[in-house]
Scaffold this motif. Sequence first.
Motif, PDB file in Angstrom:
ATOM      1  N   PHE B 279      32.082  49.893  45.774  1.00  0.00           N
ATOM      2  CA  PHE B 279      33.367  49.335  44.978  1.00  0.00           C
ATOM      3  C   PHE B 279      33.228  48.583  44.275  1.00  0.00           C
ATOM      4  CE2 PHE B 279      35.612  52.450  48.232  1.00  0.00           C
ATOM      5  CZ  PHE B 279      36.063  53.349  47.255  1.00  0.00           C
ATOM      6  N   LYS B 280      32.587  47.483  44.918  1.00  0.00           N
ATOM      7  CA  LYS B 280      32.751  46.064  43.903  1.00  0.00           C
ATOM      8  C   LYS B 280      31.248  46.213  43.387  1.00  0.00           C
ATOM      9  CE  LYS B 280      31.677  41.496  46.294  1.00  0.00           C
ATOM     10  NZ  LYS B 280      30.992  40.475  45.918  1.00  0.00           N
ATOM     11  N   THR B 281      30.060  46.763  43.474  1.00  0.00           N
ATOM     12  CA  THR B 281      29.182  46.513  42.569  1.00  0.00           C
ATOM     13  C   THR B 281      29.824  47.797  41.433  1.00  0.00           C
ATOM     14  OG1 THR B 281      27.824  47.761  44.383  1.00  0.00           O
ATOM     15  CG2 THR B 281      27.085  48.264  42.927  1.00  0.00           C
ATOM     16  N   GLU B 282      30.924  48.338  41.543  1.00  0.00           N
ATOM     17  CA  GLU B 282      31.239  48.981  40.540  1.00  0.00           C
ATOM     18  C   GLU B 282      31.904  48.006  40.181  1.00  0.00           C
ATOM     19  OE1 GLU B 282      31.027  53.938  41.419  1.00  0.00           O
ATOM     20  OE2 GLU B 282      32.352  52.927  40.512  1.00  0.00           O
ATOM     21  N   ALA B 283      33.023  47.341  39.970  1.00  0.00           N
ATOM     22  CA  ALA B 283      33.915  46.940  39.706  1.00  0.00           C
ATOM     23  C   ALA B 283      33.106  45.677  38.860  1.00  0.00           C
ATOM     24  CB  ALA B 283      35.083  45.872  40.666  1.00  0.00           C
ATOM     25  N   GLU B 285      30.153  45.658  37.639  1.00  0.00           N
ATOM     26  CA  GLU B 285      29.919  46.038  35.835  1.00  0.00           C
ATOM     27  C   GLU B 285      30.666  45.326  34.507  1.00  0.00           C
ATOM     28  OE1 GLU B 285      28.956  50.167  35.545  1.00  0.00           O
ATOM     29  OE2 GLU B 285      27.757  49.862  37.713  1.00  0.00           O
ATOM     30  N   ILE B 286      31.798  44.889  35.378  1.00  0.00           N
ATOM     31  CA  ILE B 286      33.787  45.173  33.989  1.00  0.00           C
ATOM     32  C   ILE B 286      34.038  43.622  34.570  1.00  0.00           C
ATOM     33  CG2 ILE B 286      35.813  46.228  33.026  1.00  0.00           C
ATOM     34  CD1 ILE B 286      33.953  48.446  33.151  1.00  0.00           C
ATOM     35  N   PHE B 287      33.964  43.387  35.891  1.00  0.00           N
ATOM     36  CA  PHE B 287      34.422  41.773  36.077  1.00  0.00           C
ATOM     37  C   PHE B 287      33.521  40.965  36.894  1.00  0.00           C
ATOM     38  CE2 PHE B 287      38.059  39.262  38.584  1.00  0.00           C
ATOM     39  CZ  PHE B 287      38.517  38.032  37.297  1.00  0.00           C
ATOM     40  N   SER B 288      33.344  39.847  36.680  1.00  0.00           N
ATOM     41  CA  SER B 288      32.529  39.003  37.625  1.00  0.00           C
ATOM     42  C   SER B 288      32.767  38.598  39.017  1.00  0.00           C
ATOM     43  CB  SER B 288      31.779  37.859  37.006  1.00  0.00           C
ATOM     44  OG  SER B 288      32.948  36.596  37.043  1.00  0.00           O
ATOM     45  N   SER B 289      34.265  38.941  39.200  1.00  0.00           N
ATOM     46  CA  SER B 289      34.452  37.620  40.037  1.00  0.00           C
ATOM     47  C   SER B 289      35.796  38.862  41.494  1.00  0.00           C
ATOM     48  CB  SER B 289      36.203  36.823  39.885  1.00  0.00           C
ATOM     49  OG  SER B 289      35.924  35.720  40.640  1.00  0.00           O
ATOM     50  N   VAL B 290      35.089  39.191  42.327  1.00  0.00           N
ATOM     51  CA  VAL B 290      35.433  40.769  42.721  1.00  0.00           C
ATOM     52  C   VAL B 290      35.603  40.763  44.003  1.00  0.00           C
ATOM     53  CG1 VAL B 290      35.587  43.240  43.304  1.00  0.00           C
ATOM     54  CG2 VAL B 290      34.747  42.229  40.622  1.00  0.00           C
ATOM     55  N   GLU B 291      35.928  40.320  45.224  1.00  0.00           N
ATOM     56  CA  GLU B 291      36.141  40.745  46.327  1.00  0.00           C
ATOM     57  C   GLU B 291      36.931  42.004  47.201  1.00  0.00           C
ATOM     58  OE1 GLU B 291      34.774  38.351  48.526  1.00  0.00           O
ATOM     59  OE2 GLU B 291      35.243  36.230  46.684  1.00  0.00           O
ATOM     60  N   LEU B 292      36.479  41.842  47.714  1.00  0.00           N
ATOM     61  CA  LEU B 292      36.676  43.509  48.602  1.00  0.00           C
ATOM     62  C   LEU B 292      37.541  43.207  50.398  1.00  0.00           C
ATOM     63  CD1 LEU B 292      33.065  45.185  49.393  1.00  0.00           C
ATOM     64  CD2 LEU B 292      35.043  46.099  47.692  1.00  0.00           C
ATOM     65  N   ALA B 293      38.887  43.550  49.767  1.00  0.00           N
ATOM     66  CA  ALA B 293      39.571  44.094  51.004  1.00  0.00           C
ATOM     67  C   ALA B 293      38.979  44.564  52.276  1.00  0.00           C
ATOM     68  CB  ALA B 293      40.766  44.453  50.665  1.00  0.00           C
ATOM     69  N   ASP B 294      39.508  44.281  53.825  1.00  0.00           N
ATOM     70  CA  ASP B 294      38.279  45.006  54.744  1.00  0.00           C
ATOM     71  C   ASP B 294      39.649  44.276  55.783  1.00  0.00           C
ATOM     72  OD1 ASP B 294      37.641  47.355  56.056  1.00  0.00           O
ATOM     73  OD2 ASP B 294      35.971  45.757  56.062  1.00  0.00           O
TER      74      ASP B 294
END
Lengths: 301, 301
Positions: B279-283, B285-294
């Motif tokens: 999910f992070k990898t795909e996001a 591609e569009i937006f640089s500051s991505v975190e994954l909830a878990d």
Amino acid sequence: MKLTILGCYAATPRTFTNPTSQVLEINNELVLIDCGEGTQVELRRNKVKFSRIKHIFISHLHGDHFFGLVGLISTFRLLNRESELHIYGPKGIKEVITLQLKLSSSWTSYPLYFHELDSKEPENILNTKKFSVETIPLKHRIYANGFLFREKPGDRKLLMNEVLNHNIDVAYYRGIKKGKDAILEDGTVIANSKLTSDPEPSMSYAFCSDTKYNPDMVEQLKEVTVLYHESTFLEEHAYLANPTKHSTAKEAAAIARAANVSTLVLGHYSTRYNDIQLFKTEAEEIFSSVELADDGKIFSF
Amino acid sequence: MKLTILGCYAATPRTFTNPTSQVLEINNELVLIDCGEGTQVELRRNKVKFSRIKHIFISHLHGDHFFGLVGLISTFRLLNRESELHIYGPKGIKEVITLQLKLSSSWTSYPLYFHELDSKEPENILNTKKFSVETIPLKHRIYANGFLFREKPGDRKLLMNEVLNHNIDVAYYRGIKKGKDAILEDGTVIANSKLTSDPEPSMSYAFCSDTKYNPDMVEQLKEVTVLYHESTFLEEHAYLANPTKHSTAKEAAAIARAANVSTLVLGHYSTRYNDIQLFKTEAEEIFSSVELADDGKIFSF
């Protein structure tokens, strides 16, 4: 019979203990008894196949006995269940479940039947080929029932020596096991009683939670194989049992002794106790065959 | 701000993943957002003090976002809560909770207030001294809202050199921090702007789950500090997103980019995926500051 305890602690779910729910396997059929919050996760943890559950029995509408029901019903839909599901529980259970399904626009994909209970007398509520179920009226703060499950008798057992002596064709075995006499080719009738012995004795399981000490139920519980009786409190807190309409371990044992059951299983422990072994110790002063339920424990009878 | 993820997986609770619920600490106040089955146990596991929760926000009435609410409300009563509890959620939430409390004869010991939502426009639903909350209308299969939390600005910061230079008594500090000018003993007025600097910038948190891709919300989300946006699917299952009214990771990222948020947190993953890293990898591609909830993860912003 196999009894899997998914949860057996009173009141609130905690990190390491679960509210009431148990799976009874009786004559190869599974039923679910009570369904506190988190039951669907405990079913997964205990590797119970969801599709084998066709009947769910809810004793009463306190949250620790039924807040997991709507989630389980919803999950059955998400898993594309198609077979019927029957829910037995106090009047009101249909409204509260269907309201939640309505609000979430999540009707079930499978036939869902509610059998609402409001009688204060024991009643037979289910008869399958494998077992029967009757209610056990309980005395609690709100309307509550226990449930008495009885295996249907199995087939009679062939006395193979006799069967072979009479040279009976294998094609007749099934009928003879069901109780038929055998008719030989020459017309001689051999009575079934000469060819078979009685089937395995049928077992029975009584679930009684939540309830205050209630000797009225003894008559109905006479000679049952296994009695699960709540024991929320130890003797030191007996003064809490009456106002909350719960039982102590000793009271549960007194019911077991009066009903002459084979085994008493204790459960529904208040979360105030760190050592449930004390429940067994106290109950054994009254009755000798006592087992302790605990989350994840499996009993085979 | 501190965000504790109690659960962030879609649909059914499983042995090792939980449905949606999270705790936001904002200006030292705690709020609970959504409350899937098992939330009360996750609160215990994450050592969140129950009594600090005064406001609960429910996005929509699908089970994986609210089946844990009635149990939590009941447990608050068992723990003898006395302080007010405010529930914000779709119309119908009051009926379904109160029906369950009625059936179990378990009214709360504390004041319980329901704030039912039915507007399709953003509306301010709470203003405390510490923060404000407005709804974010979402597009899902049933009526749903996200929630936008904004810290109230803190005190202005004293420029201690200036304050000491003017020999201002400590008794006036509080007023100056609130924006007042200082008046010296000789009557001289020192403008507040000479004695203080701007407070820490106020942070904001937007919770958007569940929703299909909806660019209409971008205007409202402009410049928020943290956006939690659902991403139920990866691109390979994009064809499922529209009919189920969910989003993909890329769509969540497109919203984050258009709104120019500081950080995007992804969650609400379909349980079909074993590796949420995708999910992070795909996001990204569009937006640089991505975190994954878990589940169990804590973010400090």
